[in-house]
Design a protein around this motif. Structure first.
Motif, PDB file in Angstrom:
ATOM      1  N   GLU A 259      42.574  42.811  46.940  1.00 49.61           N
ATOM      2  CA  GLU A 259      41.491  42.572  47.896  1.00 49.61           C
ATOM      3  C   GLU A 259      40.639  43.828  48.097  1.00 49.61           C
ATOM      4  O   GLU A 259      39.450  43.737  48.368  1.00 49.61           O
ATOM      5  CB  GLU A 259      42.048  42.108  49.249  1.00 49.61           C
ATOM      6  CG  GLU A 259      42.646  40.717  49.239  1.00 49.61           C
ATOM      7  CD  GLU A 259      41.619  39.601  49.254  1.00 49.61           C
ATOM      8  OE1 GLU A 259      40.406  39.860  49.239  1.00 49.61           O
ATOM      9  OE2 GLU A 259      42.056  38.436  49.266  1.00 49.61           O
TER      10      GLU A 259
ATOM     11  N   SER B  10      35.109  46.102  42.497  1.00 46.68           N
ATOM     12  CA  SER B  10      34.539  45.266  41.447  1.00 46.68           C
ATOM     13  C   SER B  10      35.452  45.224  40.227  1.00 46.68           C
ATOM     14  O   SER B  10      36.077  46.218  39.874  1.00 46.68           O
ATOM     15  CB  SER B  10      33.179  45.813  41.026  1.00 46.68           C
ATOM     16  OG  SER B  10      32.685  45.116  39.904  1.00 46.68           O
TER      17      SER B  10
ATOM     18  N   GLN C 153      33.901  43.619  37.538  1.00 46.98           N
ATOM     19  CA  GLN C 153      32.826  43.158  36.669  1.00 46.98           C
ATOM     20  C   GLN C 153      33.063  43.616  35.234  1.00 46.98           C
ATOM     21  O   GLN C 153      33.378  44.772  34.987  1.00 46.98           O
ATOM     22  CB  GLN C 153      31.491  43.699  37.178  1.00 46.98           C
ATOM     23  CG  GLN C 153      30.294  42.914  36.735  1.00 46.98           C
ATOM     24  CD  GLN C 153      30.251  41.516  37.333  1.00 46.98           C
ATOM     25  OE1 GLN C 153      30.531  41.323  38.498  1.00 46.98           O
ATOM     26  NE2 GLN C 153      29.901  40.551  36.525  1.00 46.98           N
TER      27      GLN C 153
ATOM     28  N   LYS D 279      46.450  32.893  43.479  1.00 44.56           N
ATOM     29  CA  LYS D 279      45.834  33.859  44.404  1.00 44.56           C
ATOM     30  C   LYS D 279      45.305  35.064  43.624  1.00 44.56           C
ATOM     31  O   LYS D 279      44.188  35.527  43.870  1.00 44.56           O
ATOM     32  CB  LYS D 279      46.859  34.306  45.442  1.00 44.56           C
ATOM     33  CG  LYS D 279      46.249  35.086  46.586  1.00 44.56           C
ATOM     34  CD  LYS D 279      47.277  35.356  47.658  1.00 44.56           C
ATOM     35  CE  LYS D 279      47.301  34.217  48.647  1.00 44.56           C
ATOM     36  NZ  LYS D 279      48.013  34.542  49.876  1.00 44.56           N
TER      37      LYS D 279
ATOM     38  N   LYS E   4      44.391  35.190  40.475  1.00 39.29           N
ATOM     39  CA  LYS E   4      43.250  34.743  39.670  1.00 39.29           C
ATOM     40  C   LYS E   4      41.995  34.592  40.534  1.00 39.29           C
ATOM     41  O   LYS E   4      40.918  35.054  40.158  1.00 39.29           O
ATOM     42  CB  LYS E   4      43.615  33.421  38.993  1.00 39.29           C
ATOM     43  CG  LYS E   4      42.610  32.945  37.999  1.00 39.29           C
ATOM     44  CD  LYS E   4      43.112  31.716  37.263  1.00 39.29           C
ATOM     45  CE  LYS E   4      42.049  31.248  36.297  1.00 39.29           C
ATOM     46  NZ  LYS E   4      42.408  30.059  35.566  1.00 39.29           N
ATOM     47  N   LYS E   5      42.150  33.986  41.697  1.00 41.52           N
ATOM     48  CA  LYS E   5      41.017  33.768  42.598  1.00 41.52           C
ATOM     49  C   LYS E   5      40.402  35.094  43.045  1.00 41.52           C
ATOM     50  O   LYS E   5      39.176  35.257  43.031  1.00 41.52           O
ATOM     51  CB  LYS E   5      41.472  32.958  43.810  1.00 41.52           C
ATOM     52  CG  LYS E   5      40.369  32.615  44.770  1.00 41.52           C
ATOM     53  CD  LYS E   5      40.886  31.777  45.924  1.00 41.52           C
ATOM     54  CE  LYS E   5      39.767  31.484  46.905  1.00 41.52           C
ATOM     55  NZ  LYS E   5      40.265  30.760  48.072  1.00 41.52           N
ATOM     56  N   ILE E   6      41.233  36.053  43.430  1.00 47.08           N
ATOM     57  CA  ILE E   6      40.714  37.357  43.874  1.00 47.08           C
ATOM     58  C   ILE E   6      40.002  38.058  42.723  1.00 47.08           C
ATOM     59  O   ILE E   6      38.901  38.579  42.885  1.00 47.08           O
ATOM     60  CB  ILE E   6      41.844  38.243  44.434  1.00 47.08           C
ATOM     61  CG1 ILE E   6      42.438  37.635  45.708  1.00 47.08           C
ATOM     62  CG2 ILE E   6      41.331  39.650  44.726  1.00 47.08           C
ATOM     63  CD1 ILE E   6      43.735  38.292  46.172  1.00 47.08           C
ATOM     64  N   CYS E   7      40.641  38.080  41.540  1.00 44.33           N
ATOM     65  CA  CYS E   7      40.035  38.766  40.386  1.00 44.33           C
ATOM     66  C   CYS E   7      38.695  38.149  40.011  1.00 44.33           C
ATOM     67  O   CYS E   7      37.727  38.863  39.746  1.00 44.33           O
ATOM     68  CB  CYS E   7      40.989  38.735  39.192  1.00 44.33           C
ATOM     69  SG  CYS E   7      42.460  39.766  39.407  1.00 44.33           S
ATOM     70  N   GLU E   8      38.625  36.830  39.983  1.00 46.59           N
ATOM     71  CA  GLU E   8      37.373  36.159  39.627  1.00 46.59           C
ATOM     72  C   GLU E   8      36.304  36.367  40.691  1.00 46.59           C
ATOM     73  O   GLU E   8      35.121  36.485  40.372  1.00 46.59           O
ATOM     74  CB  GLU E   8      37.626  34.671  39.370  1.00 46.59           C
ATOM     75  CG  GLU E   8      38.392  34.449  38.075  1.00 46.59           C
ATOM     76  CD  GLU E   8      38.798  33.002  37.836  1.00 46.59           C
ATOM     77  OE1 GLU E   8      38.763  32.181  38.791  1.00 46.59           O
ATOM     78  OE2 GLU E   8      39.171  32.695  36.685  1.00 46.59           O
ATOM     79  N   SER E   9      36.706  36.459  41.957  1.00 46.88           N
ATOM     80  CA  SER E   9      35.731  36.677  43.023  1.00 46.88           C
ATOM     81  C   SER E   9      35.096  38.068  42.935  1.00 46.88           C
ATOM     82  O   SER E   9      34.027  38.307  43.493  1.00 46.88           O
ATOM     83  CB  SER E   9      36.382  36.494  44.403  1.00 46.88           C
ATOM     84  OG  SER E   9      37.177  37.617  44.745  1.00 46.88           O
ATOM     85  N   LYS E  10      35.738  38.969  42.204  1.00 43.13           N
ATOM     86  CA  LYS E  10      35.224  40.335  42.032  1.00 43.13           C
ATOM     87  C   LYS E  10      34.582  40.529  40.656  1.00 43.13           C
ATOM     88  O   LYS E  10      34.354  41.653  40.217  1.00 43.13           O
ATOM     89  CB  LYS E  10      36.343  41.337  42.259  1.00 43.13           C
ATOM     90  CG  LYS E  10      36.868  41.210  43.701  1.00 43.13           C
ATOM     91  CD  LYS E  10      37.849  42.235  44.072  1.00 43.13           C
ATOM     92  CE  LYS E  10      38.328  42.033  45.480  1.00 43.13           C
ATOM     93  NZ  LYS E  10      37.415  42.542  46.494  1.00 43.13           N
TER      94      LYS E  10
END
Length: 154
Positions: free
Chosen positions: A84, A88, A90, A115, A117-123
Protein backbone atom coordinates in the motif's frame (compact mmCIF):
# COMPACT_ATOMS: atom_id res chain seq x y z
CA UNK A 1 17.09 -8.12 -16.43
CA UNK A 2 17.25 -6.86 -12.87
CA UNK A 3 14.73 -8.69 -10.67
CA UNK A 4 13.84 -7.84 -7.07
CA UNK A 5 12.32 -10.55 -4.90
CA UNK A 6 10.63 -8.72 -2.04
CA UNK A 7 9.47 -10.94 0.81
CA UNK A 8 7.98 -10.80 4.24
CA UNK A 9 8.82 -14.02 6.07
CA UNK A 10 8.37 -14.52 9.78
CA UNK A 11 9.31 -18.23 9.90
CA UNK A 12 11.71 -18.33 6.91
CA UNK A 13 9.35 -20.57 4.88
CA UNK A 14 8.49 -17.81 2.43
CA UNK A 15 12.14 -16.75 2.32
CA UNK A 16 13.21 -20.30 1.37
CA UNK A 17 10.92 -20.13 -1.69
CA UNK A 18 12.50 -16.78 -2.62
CA UNK A 19 15.97 -18.35 -2.44
CA UNK A 20 14.98 -21.09 -4.91
CA UNK A 21 13.52 -18.47 -7.25
CA UNK A 22 16.68 -16.38 -7.00
CA UNK A 23 18.83 -19.37 -7.91
CA UNK A 24 16.70 -20.19 -10.97
CA UNK A 25 16.60 -16.58 -12.20
CA UNK A 26 20.39 -16.30 -11.81
CA UNK A 27 20.87 -19.51 -13.81
CA UNK A 28 18.93 -17.77 -16.60
CA UNK A 29 21.34 -14.82 -16.51
CA UNK A 30 19.27 -12.33 -14.52
CA UNK A 31 20.65 -10.07 -11.81
CA UNK A 32 18.54 -10.90 -8.74
CA UNK A 33 18.32 -9.59 -5.18
CA UNK A 34 16.17 -10.79 -2.31
CA UNK A 35 15.08 -7.99 -0.01
CA UNK A 36 13.14 -8.37 3.22
CA UNK A 37 10.17 -6.37 4.44
CA UNK A 38 10.88 -6.07 8.18
CA UNK A 39 8.27 -4.61 10.53
CA UNK A 40 9.32 -2.76 13.67
CA UNK A 41 8.19 -5.21 16.36
CA UNK A 42 5.40 -7.77 16.38
CA UNK A 43 2.40 -7.14 14.16
CA UNK A 44 -0.94 -8.57 15.28
CA UNK A 45 -3.27 -10.21 12.73
CA UNK A 46 -5.40 -7.72 10.82
CA UNK A 47 -3.23 -4.78 11.94
CA UNK A 48 -3.80 -1.68 9.80
CA UNK A 49 -0.92 0.57 10.84
CA UNK A 50 2.45 -1.10 10.43
CA UNK A 51 5.76 0.61 11.15
CA UNK A 52 8.83 -0.71 9.34
CA UNK A 53 12.40 -1.34 10.39
CA UNK A 54 13.27 -2.06 6.75
CA UNK A 55 11.33 -1.25 3.55
CA UNK A 56 12.93 -2.25 0.24
CA UNK A 57 13.20 0.37 -2.50
CA UNK A 58 11.99 -1.03 -5.83
CA UNK A 59 12.73 1.66 -8.41
CA UNK A 60 15.94 0.03 -9.72
CA UNK A 61 14.26 -3.28 -10.62
CA UNK A 62 12.85 -4.14 -14.04
CA UNK A 63 10.63 -6.87 -12.58
CA UNK A 64 9.44 -7.80 -9.11
CA UNK A 65 8.34 -10.88 -7.24
CA UNK A 66 6.42 -10.29 -4.01
CA UNK A 67 6.18 -13.14 -1.51
CA UNK A 68 4.29 -13.32 1.77
CA UNK A 69 2.71 -15.80 4.16
CA UNK A 70 -1.02 -15.91 4.73
CA UNK A 71 -1.98 -14.70 8.22
CA UNK A 72 -5.46 -15.12 9.70
CA UNK A 73 -6.94 -16.14 6.31
CA UNK A 74 -5.61 -13.03 4.55
CA UNK A 75 -2.44 -11.34 3.34
CA UNK A 76 0.06 -10.81 6.18
CA UNK A 77 -0.37 -7.21 7.43
CA UNK A 78 3.31 -6.25 6.95
CA UNK A 79 3.20 -7.13 3.22
CA UNK A 80 -0.22 -5.51 2.81
CA UNK A 81 1.02 -2.27 4.41
CA UNK A 82 4.28 -2.36 2.41
CA UNK A 83 2.46 -2.76 -0.92
CA UNK A 84 0.00 0.00 0.00
CA UNK A 85 2.90 2.37 0.72
CA UNK A 86 4.62 1.90 -2.65
CA UNK A 87 4.12 5.03 -4.76
CA UNK A 88 4.20 3.46 -8.22
CA UNK A 89 4.72 0.14 -9.98
CA UNK A 90 4.29 1.70 -13.42
CA UNK A 91 5.90 -0.37 -16.22
CA UNK A 92 6.93 -3.18 -13.83
CA UNK A 93 6.24 -6.84 -14.51
CA UNK A 94 5.20 -8.50 -11.26
CA UNK A 95 4.68 -12.01 -9.93
CA UNK A 96 3.17 -12.75 -6.51
CA UNK A 97 3.18 -15.82 -4.30
CA UNK A 98 2.00 -16.73 -0.84
CA UNK A 99 2.78 -19.56 1.54
CA UNK A 100 0.24 -21.03 3.93
CA UNK A 101 -0.14 -23.91 6.33
CA UNK A 102 -3.71 -25.02 5.66
CA UNK A 103 -4.48 -26.84 2.42
CA UNK A 104 -8.16 -25.93 2.02
CA UNK A 105 -9.07 -23.30 -0.59
CA UNK A 106 -11.09 -21.25 1.90
CA UNK A 107 -8.08 -20.68 4.21
CA UNK A 108 -6.96 -17.39 2.67
CA UNK A 109 -4.51 -18.15 -0.13
CA UNK A 110 -6.73 -16.92 -2.95
CA UNK A 111 -7.81 -13.90 -0.90
CA UNK A 112 -4.17 -12.98 -0.16
CA UNK A 113 -3.14 -13.35 -3.82
CA UNK A 114 -6.19 -11.34 -4.90
CA UNK A 115 -5.28 -8.53 -2.51
CA UNK A 116 -1.64 -8.46 -3.71
CA UNK A 117 -2.74 -8.40 -7.34
CA UNK A 118 -5.30 -5.65 -6.77
CA UNK A 119 -2.81 -3.38 -4.97
CA UNK A 120 -0.08 -3.94 -7.58
CA UNK A 121 -2.44 -3.25 -10.49
CA UNK A 122 -3.82 -0.14 -8.78
CA UNK A 123 -0.26 1.24 -8.78
CA UNK A 124 0.26 0.59 -12.49
CA UNK A 125 2.03 -2.78 -12.28
CA UNK A 126 1.35 -5.68 -14.63
CA UNK A 127 0.84 -8.93 -12.68
CA UNK A 128 2.04 -11.71 -14.98
CA UNK A 129 1.89 -14.65 -12.56
CA UNK A 130 0.67 -15.81 -9.16
CA UNK A 131 0.96 -18.96 -7.07
CA UNK A 132 0.20 -20.46 -3.66
CA UNK A 133 2.46 -22.89 -1.77
CA UNK A 134 0.79 -24.99 0.91
CA UNK A 135 3.35 -25.95 3.54
CA UNK A 136 2.68 -29.71 3.74
CA UNK A 137 4.33 -32.95 2.66
CA UNK A 138 3.99 -31.99 -1.04
CA UNK A 139 5.57 -28.55 -0.60
CA UNK A 140 8.84 -29.38 -2.37
CA UNK A 141 7.04 -30.43 -5.55
CA UNK A 142 4.83 -27.33 -5.34
CA UNK A 143 7.86 -25.05 -4.86
CA UNK A 144 9.57 -26.66 -7.87
CA UNK A 145 6.39 -26.06 -9.91
CA UNK A 146 6.27 -22.40 -8.81
CA UNK A 147 9.94 -21.92 -9.72
CA UNK A 148 9.39 -23.47 -13.17
CA UNK A 149 6.27 -21.36 -13.73
CA UNK A 150 7.86 -18.06 -12.61
CA UNK A 151 11.21 -18.68 -14.39
CA UNK A 152 9.62 -18.01 -17.80
CA UNK A 153 7.70 -14.87 -16.80
CA UNK A 154 10.56 -12.39 -17.13
Amino acid sequence: MRIGIIVYSKTENTYSVAEKLQEKFQESGHEVEIEMVVPAGDVPPRAKNVEFQSKPEIESYDALVFGSPVHAFSLAPPMNAYLEQIDSLQNKKIACFVTKGLRFNWTGGNQAIGKMKKICESKGGKVVGTDIVVWNKNKDAKIDELVRKFSVLF
